[in-house]
Design a protein around this motif. Structure first.
Motif, PDB file in Angstrom:
ATOM      1  N   SER A 177      28.971  56.642 121.015  1.00 56.67           N
ATOM      2  CA  SER A 177      28.983  57.747 121.810  1.00 56.67           C
ATOM      3  C   SER A 177      27.558  58.221 122.245  1.00 56.67           C
ATOM      4  CB  SER A 177      29.789  58.873 121.171  1.00 56.67           C
ATOM      5  OG  SER A 177      28.974  59.397 120.270  1.00 56.67           O
ATOM      6  N   VAL A 178      27.461  58.719 123.375  1.00 58.03           N
ATOM      7  CA  VAL A 178      26.129  59.008 124.084  1.00 58.03           C
ATOM      8  C   VAL A 178      26.327  60.328 124.650  1.00 58.03           C
ATOM      9  CG1 VAL A 178      24.059  58.838 125.647  1.00 58.03           C
ATOM     10  CG2 VAL A 178      25.378  56.885 124.437  1.00 58.03           C
ATOM     11  N   PHE A 179      25.589  61.651 123.860  1.00 54.14           N
ATOM     12  CA  PHE A 179      26.009  62.871 124.326  1.00 54.14           C
ATOM     13  C   PHE A 179      24.550  63.407 124.933  1.00 54.14           C
ATOM     14  CE2 PHE A 179      27.238  67.435 122.927  1.00 54.14           C
ATOM     15  CZ  PHE A 179      27.460  67.798 124.048  1.00 54.14           C
ATOM     16  N   ILE A 180      24.570  63.912 126.267  1.00 52.88           N
ATOM     17  CA  ILE A 180      23.456  64.216 126.935  1.00 52.88           C
ATOM     18  C   ILE A 180      23.714  65.796 127.123  1.00 52.88           C
ATOM     19  CG2 ILE A 180      21.955  64.320 128.762  1.00 52.88           C
ATOM     20  CD1 ILE A 180      22.576  61.147 129.177  1.00 52.88           C
ATOM     21  N   ASP A 181      22.981  66.656 127.008  1.00 53.58           N
ATOM     22  CA  ASP A 181      23.264  68.086 127.526  1.00 53.58           C
ATOM     23  C   ASP A 181      21.718  68.632 128.541  1.00 53.58           C
ATOM     24  OD1 ASP A 181      21.376  68.755 125.161  1.00 53.58           O
ATOM     25  OD2 ASP A 181      21.753  70.786 125.621  1.00 53.58           O
ATOM     26  N   PHE A 182      22.050  69.370 129.222  1.00 53.80           N
ATOM     27  CA  PHE A 182      20.955  69.861 130.136  1.00 53.80           C
ATOM     28  C   PHE A 182      21.075  71.262 130.523  1.00 53.80           C
ATOM     29  CE2 PHE A 182      23.643  70.015 134.091  1.00 53.80           C
ATOM     30  CZ  PHE A 182      24.545  69.064 133.664  1.00 53.80           C
ATOM     31  N   VAL A 236      37.807  72.429 122.929  1.00 50.70           N
ATOM     32  CA  VAL A 236      37.009  71.570 122.447  1.00 50.70           C
ATOM     33  C   VAL A 236      37.785  70.790 121.228  1.00 50.70           C
ATOM     34  CG1 VAL A 236      34.778  71.241 121.302  1.00 50.70           C
ATOM     35  CG2 VAL A 236      35.108  73.073 123.015  1.00 50.70           C
ATOM     36  N   ASN A 237      37.619  69.597 121.303  1.00 52.73           N
ATOM     37  CA  ASN A 237      38.467  68.874 120.246  1.00 52.73           C
ATOM     38  C   ASN A 237      37.541  68.741 118.978  1.00 52.73           C
ATOM     39  OD1 ASN A 237      39.285  66.162 118.903  1.00 52.73           O
ATOM     40  ND2 ASN A 237      40.932  66.902 120.011  1.00 52.73           N
ATOM     41  N   GLU A 238      38.253  68.704 117.917  1.00 55.64           N
ATOM     42  CA  GLU A 238      37.496  68.601 116.469  1.00 55.64           C
ATOM     43  C   GLU A 238      36.484  67.706 116.430  1.00 55.64           C
ATOM     44  OE1 GLU A 238      39.691  66.940 113.216  1.00 55.64           O
ATOM     45  OE2 GLU A 238      41.394  66.536 114.456  1.00 55.64           O
ATOM     46  N   ASN A 239      36.668  66.398 117.105  1.00 53.54           N
ATOM     47  CA  ASN A 239      35.828  65.234 116.799  1.00 53.54           C
ATOM     48  C   ASN A 239      34.357  65.610 117.682  1.00 53.54           C
ATOM     49  OD1 ASN A 239      37.364  63.513 115.177  1.00 53.54           O
ATOM     50  ND2 ASN A 239      38.895  63.269 116.865  1.00 53.54           N
ATOM     51  N   ARG A 240      34.591  66.292 118.470  1.00 50.20           N
ATOM     52  CA  ARG A 240      33.428  66.758 119.217  1.00 50.20           C
ATOM     53  C   ARG A 240      32.446  67.476 118.649  1.00 50.20           C
ATOM     54  NH1 ARG A 240      34.032  65.662 124.918  1.00 50.20           N
ATOM     55  NH2 ARG A 240      32.044  66.797 125.468  1.00 50.20           N
ATOM     56  N   ILE A 241      32.748  67.989 117.433  1.00 52.88           N
ATOM     57  CA  ILE A 241      31.867  69.071 116.890  1.00 52.88           C
ATOM     58  C   ILE A 241      31.509  68.469 115.588  1.00 52.88           C
ATOM     59  CG2 ILE A 241      32.239  71.004 118.037  1.00 52.88           C
ATOM     60  CD1 ILE A 241      34.186  71.757 115.651  1.00 52.88           C
ATOM     61  N   LYS A 242      31.909  67.278 115.021  1.00 54.23           N
ATOM     62  CA  LYS A 242      31.480  66.639 113.862  1.00 54.23           C
ATOM     63  C   LYS A 242      30.212  65.737 114.136  1.00 54.23           C
ATOM     64  CE  LYS A 242      35.134  68.523 112.366  1.00 54.23           C
ATOM     65  NZ  LYS A 242      36.449  68.371 112.111  1.00 54.23           N
ATOM     66  N   ASP A 243      29.812  65.255 113.118  1.00 56.07           N
ATOM     67  CA  ASP A 243      28.568  64.222 112.995  1.00 56.07           C
ATOM     68  C   ASP A 243      27.242  64.937 113.477  1.00 56.07           C
ATOM     69  OD1 ASP A 243      30.906  62.552 112.605  1.00 56.07           O
ATOM     70  OD2 ASP A 243      30.768  61.610 114.631  1.00 56.07           O
ATOM     71  N   PHE A 244      27.155  66.279 113.754  1.00 58.70           N
ATOM     72  CA  PHE A 244      25.925  66.662 113.916  1.00 58.70           C
ATOM     73  C   PHE A 244      25.015  67.507 112.698  1.00 58.70           C
ATOM     74  CE2 PHE A 244      28.021  66.940 117.873  1.00 58.70           C
ATOM     75  CZ  PHE A 244      27.207  66.609 118.863  1.00 58.70           C
ATOM     76  N   ALA A 245      23.712  67.508 112.972  1.00 63.58           N
ATOM     77  CA  ALA A 245      23.059  68.100 111.843  1.00 63.58           C
ATOM     78  C   ALA A 245      23.332  69.713 111.851  1.00 63.58           C
ATOM     79  CB  ALA A 245      21.667  67.591 112.053  1.00 63.58           C
ATOM     80  N   SER A 246      23.495  70.005 113.213  1.00 55.95           N
ATOM     81  CA  SER A 246      23.610  71.633 113.288  1.00 55.95           C
ATOM     82  C   SER A 246      24.932  71.959 112.437  1.00 55.95           C
ATOM     83  CB  SER A 246      24.310  71.810 114.696  1.00 55.95           C
ATOM     84  OG  SER A 246      23.322  71.566 115.651  1.00 55.95           O
ATOM     85  N   ARG A 278      18.457  66.184 127.618  1.00 57.90           N
ATOM     86  CA  ARG A 278      18.240  65.873 126.480  1.00 57.90           C
ATOM     87  C   ARG A 278      19.371  64.553 125.707  1.00 57.90           C
ATOM     88  NH1 ARG A 278      17.559  70.607 122.411  1.00 57.90           N
ATOM     89  NH2 ARG A 278      19.664  71.036 123.277  1.00 57.90           N
ATOM     90  N   PHE A 279      19.082  63.639 125.223  1.00 58.06           N
ATOM     91  CA  PHE A 279      19.852  62.868 124.454  1.00 58.06           C
ATOM     92  C   PHE A 279      20.305  63.669 123.269  1.00 58.06           C
ATOM     93  CE2 PHE A 279      18.435  59.494 127.249  1.00 58.06           C
ATOM     94  CZ  PHE A 279      19.355  59.046 127.578  1.00 58.06           C
ATOM     95  N   LYS A 280      21.098  64.382 123.237  1.00 56.76           N
ATOM     96  CA  LYS A 280      21.642  65.281 122.117  1.00 56.76           C
ATOM     97  C   LYS A 280      21.988  64.240 120.837  1.00 56.76           C
ATOM     98  CE  LYS A 280      24.046  69.487 121.212  1.00 56.76           C
ATOM     99  NZ  LYS A 280      23.257  70.273 120.601  1.00 56.76           N
ATOM    100  N   ALA A 281      22.876  63.464 121.249  1.00 54.69           N
ATOM    101  CA  ALA A 281      23.431  62.589 120.171  1.00 54.69           C
ATOM    102  C   ALA A 281      23.901  61.356 120.528  1.00 54.69           C
ATOM    103  CB  ALA A 281      24.525  63.165 119.337  1.00 54.69           C
ATOM    104  N   ILE A 282      23.394  60.212 119.702  1.00 50.93           N
ATOM    105  CA  ILE A 282      23.760  58.704 120.189  1.00 50.93           C
ATOM    106  C   ILE A 282      24.440  58.401 118.720  1.00 50.93           C
ATOM    107  CG2 ILE A 282      23.079  56.645 120.669  1.00 50.93           C
ATOM    108  CD1 ILE A 282      20.985  57.831 122.206  1.00 50.93           C
ATOM    109  N   THR A 283      25.636  58.217 118.626  1.00 49.48           N
ATOM    110  CA  THR A 283      26.292  57.907 117.656  1.00 49.48           C
ATOM    111  C   THR A 283      26.982  56.451 117.725  1.00 49.48           C
ATOM    112  OG1 THR A 283      26.520  60.224 117.318  1.00 49.48           O
ATOM    113  CG2 THR A 283      28.001  58.704 115.840  1.00 49.48           C
ATOM    114  N   LEU A 284      26.671  55.704 116.518  1.00 46.29           N
ATOM    115  CA  LEU A 284      27.225  54.293 116.567  1.00 46.29           C
ATOM    116  C   LEU A 284      28.264  54.311 115.257  1.00 46.29           C
ATOM    117  CD1 LEU A 284      27.561  51.417 117.598  1.00 46.29           C
ATOM    118  CD2 LEU A 284      25.777  50.711 116.093  1.00 46.29           C
ATOM    119  N   ASN A 294      18.868  64.226 119.148  1.00 47.55           N
ATOM    120  CA  ASN A 294      17.575  64.882 119.870  1.00 47.55           C
ATOM    121  C   ASN A 294      16.850  63.858 120.062  1.00 47.55           C
ATOM    122  OD1 ASN A 294      19.183  67.455 119.945  1.00 47.55           O
ATOM    123  ND2 ASN A 294      18.349  67.692 117.850  1.00 47.55           N
ATOM    124  N   LEU A 295      17.074  62.580 120.261  1.00 42.93           N
ATOM    125  CA  LEU A 295      16.204  61.446 120.209  1.00 42.93           C
ATOM    126  C   LEU A 295      14.916  61.626 121.289  1.00 42.93           C
ATOM    127  CD1 LEU A 295      16.026  58.927 118.619  1.00 42.93           C
ATOM    128  CD2 LEU A 295      17.272  57.710 120.406  1.00 42.93           C
TER     129      LEU A 295
END
Lengths: 978, 521
Positions: free
Chosen positions: A832-837, A66-76, A903-909, A934-935
């Motif tokens: 970026s648009v991130f969906i988890d299911f 998992v690359n570093e950039n994939r775990i940034k920008d979240f509220a978690s 879920r649209f877990k994250a949409i980041t512009l 979590n839109l």
């Protein structure tokens, strides 16, 4: 729900086909490095797999990066939560959306019933505490120790999944291993990176419950239905329903309070992080400082973290170097109680609390007085008091450190000696005042304080040899090592009750014979692990790869051989891979740029099976307040770790110079020697003892797909992870009581079923007419079914609905889960648009069970208005029935819901400033972003969120008593590089 | 040579290393003690013995419920659950929680552990002589015998486990042994227990060497007197009247004193130490709220929800009428009509919150009262235990019980005069007139009177059902049937008549789960 799955996969396929079309149409173009790093395609990179860091192409095991950039920008704020949807085969269930909340992580399915199920987390070579301290003072709240690791410090994560990758972790490796690397120093340039985020978290919509008028009407109807006369009602419940309420009490019961709305607010999130990196050829350093603060959507809940980390590597002479890492983290939490703390979990309580009451006592004119209203006639606490009076705080101090000395004998041989430590300290306080609370037995008010720590110390020594033959055809890597790890825990709790006033919230007490000193307890388990390990990796022509690993672990948890026990476990694995793409017939293939077939087999263990099961233990049995003891635990000298044998076969492929990357893995994991306790006859004087018997099988398929679809000015990259896992109990020890009763629900462990199966009655509907009833309600039929009651399936077809008619009515494991990540870029913008299911998991909606029980004085959901009222009514909601003697509310499929979601877990512009002129002198990079998390969630689930975890029962996820969902979060952020 | 030496060196190094390694991995628990590190000195032995007595605490619930619920002295209260109602109506199913005998076997196992392991504790010149070692073993033998006696009275034949379960390899999976064989074992054990226990219990002094006699510990631990009491009960159960009478006589000799003071009757149910305990020999189970040791008796008997009372067990109408014939209309001050020291406000009382109203649901007072209650209609603060502080003691044996057992034996032996004088001693102490039976009464009449007296004196203390069974076993089943019928609703009478006519139905069925786990049962 399967339509959702379909949707997810169609979306994926659409993108793949789009990619295919474009690939042949367009000329390939170089991608920007930034976007590359967001999507994990860096074929030549070195991958940290623990004791070694081989090139990615040279790995034979199932390893995900998992690359570093994939775990940034979240509220978690916690690394376990951030893994969600990122890695194929890693299931992540968020415990709640409360501030600082963590998650439960399972790699390749649940492989245990009673032992620990979390993977091993290793941060910069330090095995860190991931299991929560047991018995949090704030009931069911999460003091997740992994929240002490600031995700902003992380440079990369590797998840080891198969036995070949995890065998070197031996007795701790069976649940998978998560390797975390933090930012190290650089040689040459100095970097100063700053990031800052701020945002808001939107409260979830309240559940729809009755208002005060509807509530009074419903209660009255229920009381009449029980056969109470008007006089009886007036003498009883009528006093609270404005029927016979004394004049001076009318204002108390004449409100219309929306308790849920009053309990919720908008949460806030702030996160700042500074990294300084630099160095030269001799010394490299990195300093990370972070501050996070989060306030929850429930009042008086918050999380605050201050973290600092210093990594320093330096050389002493030509042959000796030192690698150091040291971090300190402080967290402060204000917690709310969760789960089945029915009277103190704000989300549960506010839904069932009578809307006719209000927070404060009322004057004769209906104005709020200063004092809080007391607990009510239904025994429910005042929710305002629960949120404002009940105080749960905790803070942690965490120090992680490791010093590694490396001596290089020759280019081929080096020795590493490391010492590492992990100190985790947790201080908790809980004060429950009297005002607004119903007494719990003799406890009117109580103060509790808990102090606990865990200290892990590790010494690890490895000798590494690596050599390539002169021809370059043979490459040989070997490592042998030894390690000694000791972990000691100490937890102390003091509880003081019934202090003279709510002003006294400490646990100070007059003397030790004070009857109000309710209890003082301590628990100090400790364990030690001594290990020897070795690994040999051989590569021929860069095409044929062979690995052999073995680790021997001796654990203090198990009895020594001298007592006939199983103290030492041996964990071997082998792996092999064939890089087909390097064969002559493919070497110059334009389409296939990388093709690797790999397979592995090995044995790993899980030692999280308790501390005191291998020896007879004398325990305290005080009598009349005098010291006394008894033989309390019947030890089993044959007791051992759980053992997982895993087979893996996988295919890694890259096409068109890496524009499409695919990894597919198939695995079977068979876990034997399960930690179980078997029941024994009472004539032994004991109930049970621990055994290592039983087996579980998990098998599944994992798929990762990466594609760079458009690579021009408009760029589009996609990354899909998906996993299918099937979990089945193969065997269990005899004399095991298969049904596990948790009070309001039951689960069953039964060979042939999955772990975490709900066990109860199957509800088929509601009898429209009494004449439709053809079964007896229990052999005696004391309370026969009639119209308006639930139709329970007569599973054994004996005409009697009784315990024999229970069956498996749900499974908490999903069939499929994963994530879809897309990045679109245009000039300096990227989106970026991130969906988890997760698809196919069931949830017990315990909150709905309370809100539709229609059997007591709790408020109910508006759904009960469609209930059965008279003969002939055709509805899915049964009749109201005070006390529910018939058992309509019993644990049945009525309360089991499909927990599938996408879920649209994250949409980041994001926007990257073009750095020109004076900006260029000031900044190396400058980026701003807005993100919405979590839109929207596609789900048929009726509660707050289908994603519920439990810290008390990690095996049985999906029991929802009212849980803060993953919140809609809107943030803006800025990242500057100096 | 050098190579050889090197080899030896390597072997030694490896051996030392691996031995060291094993030691490195020895567990070091702080919350529990591995059993091989325990029983090193006399303190350990004392703690282990006391731990065996602690097993009596969870038995109290079973002793109380099993001894009373099936008899005539109590009735199910409004809060009685399914299991209690089954006991009261003699329709017990194998799922009933009171068929779970684990609490008794827990005591048996702890006693077995003491019997097997205390002898290996080294003696100590000042504190732990061979006498004390044997004394501890003797006390454990009593506890084991008492547990088995309770088991056979409830289940007829039960598995006989005489060795400690201290390893998973010796978990017993055995069938039941007949009642008679178990009773033989009990008799033999009690003879040994009598020989080795002391008259009073001595405890080590805290600050100086040597021991002192502790009156308090003599009530919490088994003495020769306690052994005699159980012997008397066991012999009476088996119809061995002469031996029963002899055991009672020995009790009297060892005790060296007669009944206590008149008028102090209720004090027996109060504190554990330093209070007037009526000056009589007694053995009871203690609870201490400071250590949060509580019994469930307040929950069972109180009808005050604020105290956690669930009113599951209430005094039966027939019992109350025996104390106070005109209840609830009137209670006189005449001891020829009403029980003064043992009736209203002592053995039972009115409802919460004042407990003094005659016309209210009566509650058993022995376990919730901290003083006596006088009937009245004025609100007075009751002298009642604090909410949830259910730490009343629970009597196993006491002076009056032995005297009544003695009367029962003597009566059957034909010595009616002495029998009546024993009854009278008990009655006189409670300020009641001489019994209404005389030497000209029949043996059965006197026996019935003893049964009545046992109810009045020992009511609600978990003995009633066994008293009925003991007398019924002497060819008088109708006594038992009539007693139960007197308390039960009329609709139940035909069922009770037929069911209880068969002595097999006086016993409980084996627990379903226990049978599942132990197929040999």
């Amino acid at each position: 729900m399967y339509k959702l799955l379909k949707y997810c996969f169609c979306f994926g396929l659409l993108m793949v086909s789009a990619a295919g079309n474009k690939l042949f149409a367009r000329q390939q173009q170089a991608l920007t490095a930034r976007i590359d790093s967001i999507i994990n395609i860096e074929p030549a990179e070195s991958v940290n797999i623990g004791y070694l860091s081989p090139k990615r192409t040279n790995i034979t095991g199932a390893v995900s990066v998992v690359n570093e950039n994939r775990i940034k920008d979240f509220a978690s704020v916690s690394i376990d939560a951030l893994l969600q949807g990122q890695v194929a085969g890693v299931r992540v269930v968020n415990i709640s959306g409360a501030p600082g909340g963590g998650a439960l992580v399972n790699v390749r399915g649940v492989a245990t019933i009673n032992a620990g199920s979390l993977p091993l987390y290793i941060v910069d070579g330090i095995p860190v505490k991931a299991y929560r301290m047991s018995g949090a003072l704030a009931r069911n709240a999460d003091n997740n120790p992994l929240a002490d690791i600031n995700p902003d410090d992380i440079a990369g994560i590797t998840v080891l999944k198969d036995a070949n990758a995890t065998a070197l972790y031996g007795m701790r490796g069976a649940n998978g291993v998560v390797l975390i690397t933090t930012y190290g120093g650089t040689s040459g340039k100095t970097y100063l990176d700053f990031s800052g985020y701020t945002g808001v978290m939107q409260a979830p919509d309240p559940l729809s419950v009755l208002n005060a008028d509807q509530y009074r009407e419903y209660i009255l109807e229920k009381e009449r239905a029980r056969g109470l006369s008007d006089a009886e009602i007036n003498n009883g419940i009528g006093r609270y329903l404005l029927l016979s309420t004394p004049a001076n009490q009318v204002e108390r019961y004449n409100n219309n309070t929306n308790w849920q709305k009053d309990a919720l607010k908008t949460g806030r999130f702030n996160n700042y992080h500074l990294t300084l990196r630099g160095g030269d050829a001799v010394a490299k350093y990195s300093l990370n400082v972070g501050y996070t603060s989060q306030s929850g959507v429930l009042k008086n809940t918050s999380f605050e973290r201050f973290s600092t980390r210093f990594n320093l590597d330096y050389k002493v002479g030509r042959k000796l170097s030192f690698l150091n890492t040291l971090s300190y983290t402080r967290t402060n939490r204000e917690l709310s109680e969760m789960g089945n703390a029915f009277n103190t979990n704000p989300l549960f309580l506010t839904a069932v609390k009578s809307p006719a009451l209000t927070a404060f006592q009322q004057s004769a004119e209906g104005e709020d007085l200063r004092d809080l209203d007391s607990a009510d006639y239904a025994g429910r606490n005042n929710p305002y008091a629960v949120q404002n009076g009940l105080r749960n705080t905790s803070n942690t101090n965490r120090i992680l450190g490791r010093i590694t000395g490396q001596y290089t004998f020759s280019p081929y041989l080096n020795l590493r000696i490391a010492i590492a430590g992990d100190y985790f300290r947790l201080d908790e306080e809980r004060f429950r005042p009297a005002a607004g609370f119903a007494p719990e037995g003799y406890i009117i008010r109580s103060s509790a304080a808990g102090k606990s720590y865990e200290l892990m110390l590790l010494n690890e020594n490895t000798l590494n040899y690596t050599r390539t033959s002169a021809s370059g055809d043979h490459t040989f890597d070997a490592t042998i090592g030894s390690a000694f790890q000791s972990t000691a825990q100490d937890a102390k709790v003091g509880v003081y009750v019934n202090a003279t006033s709510d002003q006294f919230s400490g646990i100070s007490s007059a003397n030790e014979t004070d009857p109000n000193l309710d209890s003082i307890g301590s628990a100090s388990p400790s364990w030690k692990l001594l290990s020897f390990f070795g690994t040999v990796r051989y590569r021929f022509m860069n095409r044929y790869l062979f690995d052999v690993n073995i680790r021997a672990d001796g654990s203090s948890r198990f009895a020594p051989r001298s007592r006939g026990g199983n103290r030492w476990g041996y964990f071997p694995s082998i792996g092999a891979a064939w890089r087909i793409s390097d064969e002559a017939f493919l070497r110059n293939n334009k389409i296939i740029s990388e093709l690797k077939l790999r397979t592995s087999y090995g044995i790993t263990g899980n030692q999280e099976v308790g501390y005191y099961n291998s020896f007879n233990a004398i325990v305290p049995a005080p009598y009349n307040n005098y010291s006394a003891v008894r033989l309390g635990i019947l030890g089993n000298k044959n007791f051992q770790w759980e053992e997982t044998k895993q087979f893996n076969v996988g295919l890694d492929a890259e096409f068109i110079e890496g524009r499409i990357g695919v990894a597919i893995d198939y695995y079977t994991r068979k876990t034997a020697h399960l930690f179980n306790t078997i029941n024994i006859p009472g004539i032994s004087g004991f109930d049970k003892y621990a055994v290592s018997e039983g087996a579980i099988k998990n098998n599944g398929v994992e798929l990762s797909l990466n594609g760079r679809i458009f690579t021009g000015a408009f760029g589009w990259q996609t990354s899909i992870t998906a996993a299918y896992n099937k979990n089945r109990i193969v065997s269990l020890p005899g004399k095991l009581n298969p049904v596990v009763n948790y009070g309001d629900y039951s689960s069953i462990v039964l060979a042939g079923n999955a772990v975490g199966a709900f066990y109860g009655y199957n509800a088929l509907g509601v009898y429209a007419n009494s004449s439709d009833v053809s079964v007896r309600n229990g052999a005696a039929d004391t309370n026969p079914f009639r119209g308006g009651d639930i139709i329970f399936e007569d599973v054994d077809r004996n005409g009697i609905i009784d315990e024999g008619d229970r069956k498996v009515i749900g499974n908490t494991n999903p069939d499929y889960y994963g994530g879809i990540y897309n990045v679109f870029s245009y000039r300096n913008f990227d989106l970026s648009v991130f969906i988890d299911f997760a698809v196919g998991n069931d949830v017990y909606n315990a909150q709905r069970a309370a809100l539709e029980s229609m059997s007591n004085y709790d408020n109910q959901s508006t759904g009960i208005q469609g209930r059965w009222q008279k003969e002939g009514d055709v509805t899915g909601v049964p009749r109201l029935l005070h006390g529910d003697a018939v058992g309509n509310t019993r644990f049945s499929s009525r309360w089991i819901e499909d927990g599938s979601y996408a879920r649209f877990k994250a949409i980041t512009l994001g926007y990257n400033f073009p750095l020109k002129g004076s900006l260029k002198n000031a900044f190396k990079t400058a980026r701003v972003l807005v993100t919405a998390q979590n839109l929207y969630t596609f789900s048929d689930y009726k509660g707050f969120s289908a994603e519920v975890g439990s810290i008390t029962n990690p095996i049985l996820y999906g029991v929802d008593y009212g849980n803060v969902p993953q919140l809609k979060t809107f943030m803006v952020g800025v990242k500057l590089g100096l | 040579m050098k190579a050889c030496l090197n080899k030896i060196l390597i072997v030694i190094t490896v051996a030392v290393l691996s031995a060291g390694c094993e030691k490195l991995l020895d567990p070091d628990p702080k919350d529990v003690i591995p059993d091989n590190e325990f029983l090193k000195d006399f303190w350990d032995a004392e703690f282990m013995l006391r731990g065996a007595y602690q097993a009596l605490q969870p038995i109290v619930e079973h002793r109380f419920i099993l001894g009373e619920m099936r008899g005539d002295w109590v009735k199910p209260g409004t809060g009685a659950d399914k299991d209690l109602l089954e006991l009261a109506s003699h329709t017990v199913t194998p799922d009933n929680r009171y068929t779970n005998w684990k609490v008794y076997y827990d005591l048996i196992n702890r006693a077995n552990y003491v019997i097997e392991n205390v002898p290996r504790v080294p003696t100590d010149a000042n504190n732990f002589s061979n006498f004390e070692k044997n004394q501890y073993v003797g006390e454990a033998r009593f506890l084991r015998s008492w547990a088995y006696f309770n088991l056979i009275m409830n289940f007829d034949s039960v598995p006989l486990v005489l060795t400690a379960t201290d390893d998973i390899s010796n978990v017993p999976y055995i069938g039941a042994t007949s009642q008679e064989v178990i009773l033989d074992t009990i008799e033999a054990d009690l003879l040994k227990a009598f020989a080795t226990t002391d008259i009073m219990v001595s405890v080590p002094n805290s600050f100086e060497v040597g021991k002192r006699v502790s009156e308090e510990q003599s009530r919490l631990r088994v003495t020769k007197k306690t052994v005699c009491a159980l012997q008397a009960e066991v012999y009476l159960w088996r119809g061995k009247y002469a031996q029963a009478a002899a055991a009672c006589a020995t009790f009297e000799t060892v005790n060296g004193g007669g009944p206590g003071n008149r008028g102090d009757w209720f004090a027996m149910y109060l504190g554990v130490s330093n209070q007037n305990l009526f000056g009589e020999a007694m053995f009871f189970v203690a609870f201490n709220f400071l250590g949060r040791e509580v019994n469930p008796l307040m929950k069972f008997t109180s009808n005050d929800p604020a105290s956690g009372g669930q009113y599951m067990v209430a005094p039966s109408d027939s019992a109350i009428k025996t104390y106070n014939p005109n209840y609830p209309n009137n209670i006189s001050t005449s001891n020829t009509i009403d029980e003064q020291d043992r009736g209203f406000g002592r053995s039972y009382a009115g409802s919460a919150p004042y407990y003094n109203r005659l016309k209210s649901d009566p509650v058993i007072w022995k376990y919730i009262g901290l003083g006596t209650v006088t009937a009245g209609n004025v609100d007075v603060p009751p002298n009642v235990r604090a909410p949830y502080q259910s730490e009343s003691k629970f009597h196993i044996y006491r002076f009056a019980e032995v005297y009544l057992l003695w009367a029962e034996a003597l009566n059957r032996l034909g010595d009616k005069t002495t029998a009546i004088s024993r009854i009278n001693a008990v009655r006189d102490r409670a300020r009641m007139p001489a019994p209404t039976v005389t030497v000209s009464s029949t043996t059965e009449q006197i026996e019935d009177y003893i049964l009545r007296e046992r109810g009045l004196e020992l009511g609600f203390e978990g003995r009633r059902w066994y008293d009925l069974m003991r007398i019924a076993r002497r060819g008088r089943p109708q006594v038992l049937i009539d007693a139960v019928k007197k308390r039960a609703p009329v609709s139940m009478h035909p069922y009770l008549e037929t069911t209880l006519a068969n002595p097999k139905n006086w016993y409980l069925p084996y627990n379903a789960e226990e049978k599942r786990l132990n197929p040999n049962l």
